[in-house]
Design a protein around this motif. Structure first.
Motif, PDB file in Angstrom:
ATOM      1  N   ARG A 145     -71.206  22.075  12.220  1.00  0.00           N
ATOM      2  CA  ARG A 145     -71.618  21.137  13.261  1.00  0.00           C
ATOM      3  C   ARG A 145     -71.242  21.726  14.620  1.00  0.00           C
ATOM      4  NH1 ARG A 145     -70.320  16.098  13.807  1.00  0.00           N
ATOM      5  NH2 ARG A 145     -70.131  16.377  16.043  1.00  0.00           N
ATOM      6  N   GLY A 146     -71.740  21.127  15.679  1.00  0.00           N
ATOM      7  CA  GLY A 146     -71.373  21.555  17.018  1.00  0.00           C
ATOM      8  C   GLY A 146     -71.890  22.942  17.372  1.00  0.00           C
ATOM      9  N   ALA A 147     -71.266  23.532  18.377  1.00  0.00           N
ATOM     10  CA  ALA A 147     -71.702  24.836  18.890  1.00  0.00           C
ATOM     11  C   ALA A 147     -70.917  25.973  18.244  1.00  0.00           C
ATOM     12  CB  ALA A 147     -71.516  24.884  20.408  1.00  0.00           C
ATOM     13  N   GLU A 148     -71.545  27.135  18.185  1.00  0.00           N
ATOM     14  CA  GLU A 148     -70.873  28.325  17.667  1.00  0.00           C
ATOM     15  C   GLU A 148     -70.391  29.155  18.849  1.00  0.00           C
ATOM     16  OE1 GLU A 148     -73.130  30.415  14.771  1.00  0.00           O
ATOM     17  OE2 GLU A 148     -73.757  28.580  13.724  1.00  0.00           O
ATOM     18  N   ARG A 149     -69.091  29.440  18.876  1.00  0.00           N
ATOM     19  CA  ARG A 149     -68.472  30.194  19.962  1.00  0.00           C
ATOM     20  C   ARG A 149     -67.621  31.305  19.351  1.00  0.00           C
ATOM     21  NH1 ARG A 149     -67.161  24.860  20.696  1.00  0.00           N
ATOM     22  NH2 ARG A 149     -68.439  23.699  22.193  1.00  0.00           N
ATOM     23  N   PRO A 150     -68.222  32.406  18.940  1.00  0.00           N
ATOM     24  CA  PRO A 150     -67.500  33.434  18.179  1.00  0.00           C
ATOM     25  C   PRO A 150     -66.354  34.093  18.931  1.00  0.00           C
ATOM     26  CG  PRO A 150     -69.675  34.213  18.827  1.00  0.00           C
ATOM     27  CD  PRO A 150     -69.647  32.758  19.135  1.00  0.00           C
ATOM     28  N   ASP A 151     -66.321  33.996  20.247  1.00  0.00           N
ATOM     29  CA  ASP A 151     -65.238  34.633  21.006  1.00  0.00           C
ATOM     30  C   ASP A 151     -64.066  33.693  21.270  1.00  0.00           C
ATOM     31  OD1 ASP A 151     -66.709  37.001  21.193  1.00  0.00           O
ATOM     32  OD2 ASP A 151     -67.765  36.287  22.976  1.00  0.00           O
ATOM     33  N   GLU A 152     -64.210  32.426  20.921  1.00  0.00           N
ATOM     34  CA  GLU A 152     -63.149  31.456  21.182  1.00  0.00           C
ATOM     35  C   GLU A 152     -62.161  31.409  20.017  1.00  0.00           C
ATOM     36  OE1 GLU A 152     -62.646  29.923  23.965  1.00  0.00           O
ATOM     37  OE2 GLU A 152     -64.485  30.640  24.926  1.00  0.00           O
ATOM     38  N   PRO A 153     -60.972  30.826  20.220  1.00  0.00           N
ATOM     39  CA  PRO A 153     -59.957  30.797  19.157  1.00  0.00           C
ATOM     40  C   PRO A 153     -60.263  29.798  18.056  1.00  0.00           C
ATOM     41  CG  PRO A 153     -59.169  29.621  21.087  1.00  0.00           C
ATOM     42  CD  PRO A 153     -60.469  30.263  21.490  1.00  0.00           C
ATOM     43  N   VAL A 154     -59.518  29.927  16.969  1.00  0.00           N
ATOM     44  CA  VAL A 154     -59.488  28.907  15.920  1.00  0.00           C
ATOM     45  C   VAL A 154     -58.432  27.890  16.327  1.00  0.00           C
ATOM     46  CG1 VAL A 154     -58.882  28.462  13.500  1.00  0.00           C
ATOM     47  CG2 VAL A 154     -60.270  30.465  14.101  1.00  0.00           C
ATOM     48  N   LEU A 155     -58.708  26.622  16.057  1.00  0.00           N
ATOM     49  CA  LEU A 155     -57.828  25.520  16.440  1.00  0.00           C
ATOM     50  C   LEU A 155     -57.350  24.817  15.176  1.00  0.00           C
ATOM     51  CD1 LEU A 155     -56.930  23.633  18.916  1.00  0.00           C
ATOM     52  CD2 LEU A 155     -59.004  22.338  18.400  1.00  0.00           C
ATOM     53  N   VAL A 156     -56.051  24.482  15.114  1.00  0.00           N
ATOM     54  CA  VAL A 156     -55.539  23.722  13.979  1.00  0.00           C
ATOM     55  C   VAL A 156     -54.705  22.557  14.488  1.00  0.00           C
ATOM     56  CG1 VAL A 156     -53.468  25.190  13.691  1.00  0.00           C
ATOM     57  CG2 VAL A 156     -54.321  23.823  11.766  1.00  0.00           C
ATOM     58  N   GLY A 157     -54.910  21.406  13.874  1.00  0.00           N
ATOM     59  CA  GLY A 157     -54.121  20.225  14.216  1.00  0.00           C
ATOM     60  C   GLY A 157     -52.870  20.156  13.358  1.00  0.00           C
ATOM     61  N   MET A 158     -51.708  19.952  14.000  1.00  0.00           N
ATOM     62  CA  MET A 158     -50.424  19.925  13.305  1.00  0.00           C
ATOM     63  C   MET A 158     -49.717  18.598  13.536  1.00  0.00           C
ATOM     64  SD  MET A 158     -50.274  22.886  11.848  1.00  0.00           S
ATOM     65  CE  MET A 158     -48.582  22.748  11.271  1.00  0.00           C
ATOM     66  N   ASP A 159     -49.158  18.030  12.438  1.00  0.00           N
ATOM     67  CA  ASP A 159     -48.372  16.802  12.586  1.00  0.00           C
ATOM     68  C   ASP A 159     -47.139  16.787  11.690  1.00  0.00           C
ATOM     69  OD1 ASP A 159     -49.370  16.409  10.053  1.00  0.00           O
ATOM     70  OD2 ASP A 159     -50.425  14.553  10.507  1.00  0.00           O
ATOM     71  N   GLY A 160     -46.830  17.940  11.075  1.00  0.00           N
ATOM     72  CA  GLY A 160     -45.659  18.027  10.225  1.00  0.00           C
ATOM     73  C   GLY A 160     -45.896  17.614   8.791  1.00  0.00           C
ATOM     74  N   SER A 161     -47.089  17.169   8.443  1.00  0.00           N
ATOM     75  CA  SER A 161     -47.389  16.761   7.074  1.00  0.00           C
ATOM     76  C   SER A 161     -47.669  17.977   6.198  1.00  0.00           C
ATOM     77  CB  SER A 161     -48.601  15.834   7.057  1.00  0.00           C
ATOM     78  OG  SER A 161     -49.766  16.539   7.467  1.00  0.00           O
ATOM     79  N   ALA A 162     -47.614  17.754   4.863  1.00  0.00           N
ATOM     80  CA  ALA A 162     -47.936  18.831   3.928  1.00  0.00           C
ATOM     81  C   ALA A 162     -49.368  19.306   4.116  1.00  0.00           C
ATOM     82  CB  ALA A 162     -47.719  18.348   2.492  1.00  0.00           C
TER      83      ALA A 162
END
Length: 293
Positions: A145-162
């Motif tokens: 979905r959304g736009a493809e931006r091959p030069d941009e970073p990967v993003l991860v959401g963190m909340d301390g859960s497993a």
């Protein structure tokens, strides 16, 4: 995530443009991960007792099953054109699309599918098949979905859960494979922000709160760079609601990775509110990683 070398990347197709986009994304991902690609179509008509063979007086090449064969063949050709040399196979499996893909997931390295398919309701931002597969699959699920931006970073959401810990591992592998940084985002709220109006105390130390939450984020990422020495890791602790923060940050990312269910969410839900929000509002492809594997 299935670690067997034989585990394929599986992509679900239905002949729609979103599913062909998913095929291209899946082919590129399979190439990066050095996995074969398996193109799968869930063929529901036999379950509904609809004739799938051509009528006796119909011209050659008619019938619903022949149409399904053609769309799978077209998807295989699209994958081969996207990634020459990639091992690609295709199969038609009798069953409803979501059930077929969930059934594929125990032996898959990754499931890929479009955000919407044929017959989806126009009012839905993300189709029901994508939501169901993300909620029930036994492997990570990538929704195109959304736009493809091959030069941009990967993003991860963190909340301390497993689940977010597993998401970080997947995101780190992906960022290294794509040769881009990994941005780990931890969204936090003020301890008093519990109501719909986000009421806050009259006096608080925002800088101290930010530093504390950044320490929490750093702790949740312990050992990640040691396990992935080539990883370029960026930490961001951001005040706000997690779903909204990640959706906004996805506008400058090529991929956003979230856990299937975060800390503090209702345990009976197979897909948490944050991951659902990101699925519906992210501005780039989304991976959901559940903690079941």
């Amino acid at each position: 995530m299935n670690s067997a070398n034989s585990a394929a990347v599986v992509v679900g197709v239905d002949g729609s443009e979103p599913s062909l986009r998913a095929v291209r994304l899946a082919a590129a991902e399979a190439t990066r991960r050095r996995r074969p690609l398996r193109v799968v179509h869930g063929f529901i008509w036999p379950l509904l007792h609809v004739p799938v063979s051509p009528a006796p007086d119909a011209p050659p090449g008619g019938g619903l099953r022949h149409q399904a064969e053609e769309l799978v063949a077209a998807a295989v050709r699209e994958a081969e054109a996207t990634a020459p040399g990639l091992a690609v196979s295709g199969e038609i499996i009798d069953g409803e699309a979501a059930a077929v893909l969930v059934g594929e997931s125990p032996a898959a390295a990754l499931i890929v599918l479009g955000d919407r398919g044929l017959g989806g309701f126009a009012s839905l931002v993300v189709g029901s098949v994508a939501v169901q597969v993300a909620a029930y699959a036994d492997c990570p699920v990538l929704v195109a979905r959304g736009a493809e931006r091959p030069d941009e970073p990967v993003l991860v959401g963190m909340d301390g859960s497993a689940a977010s810990t597993l998401a970080a591992e997947f995101a780190a592998e992906t960022a290294v494979a794509r040769g881009v940084p990994l941005v780990a985002v931890h969204a936090y709220r003020h301890p008093a922000s519990t109501g719909p109006g986000d009421m806050q105390p009259l006096v608080y130390d925002e800088a101290r709160l930010h530093d504390t939450e950044d320490e929490v984020l750093a702790g949740s990422l312990t050992g990640l760079t040691e396990r992935h020495p080539e990883l370029r890791l960026i930490r961001r602790a951001v005040h706000g609601r997690a779903g909204a923060v990640l959706a906004e940050a996805s506008g400058s990312a090529q991929l956003v990775v979230v856990g299937g269910q975060g800390r503090g969410e209702v345990s009976g839900l197979l897909l948490g509110s944050v991951s659902q929000s990101v699925l519906h509002h992210a501005q780039c492809p989304v991976v959901v990683v559940r903690a079941s594997r």
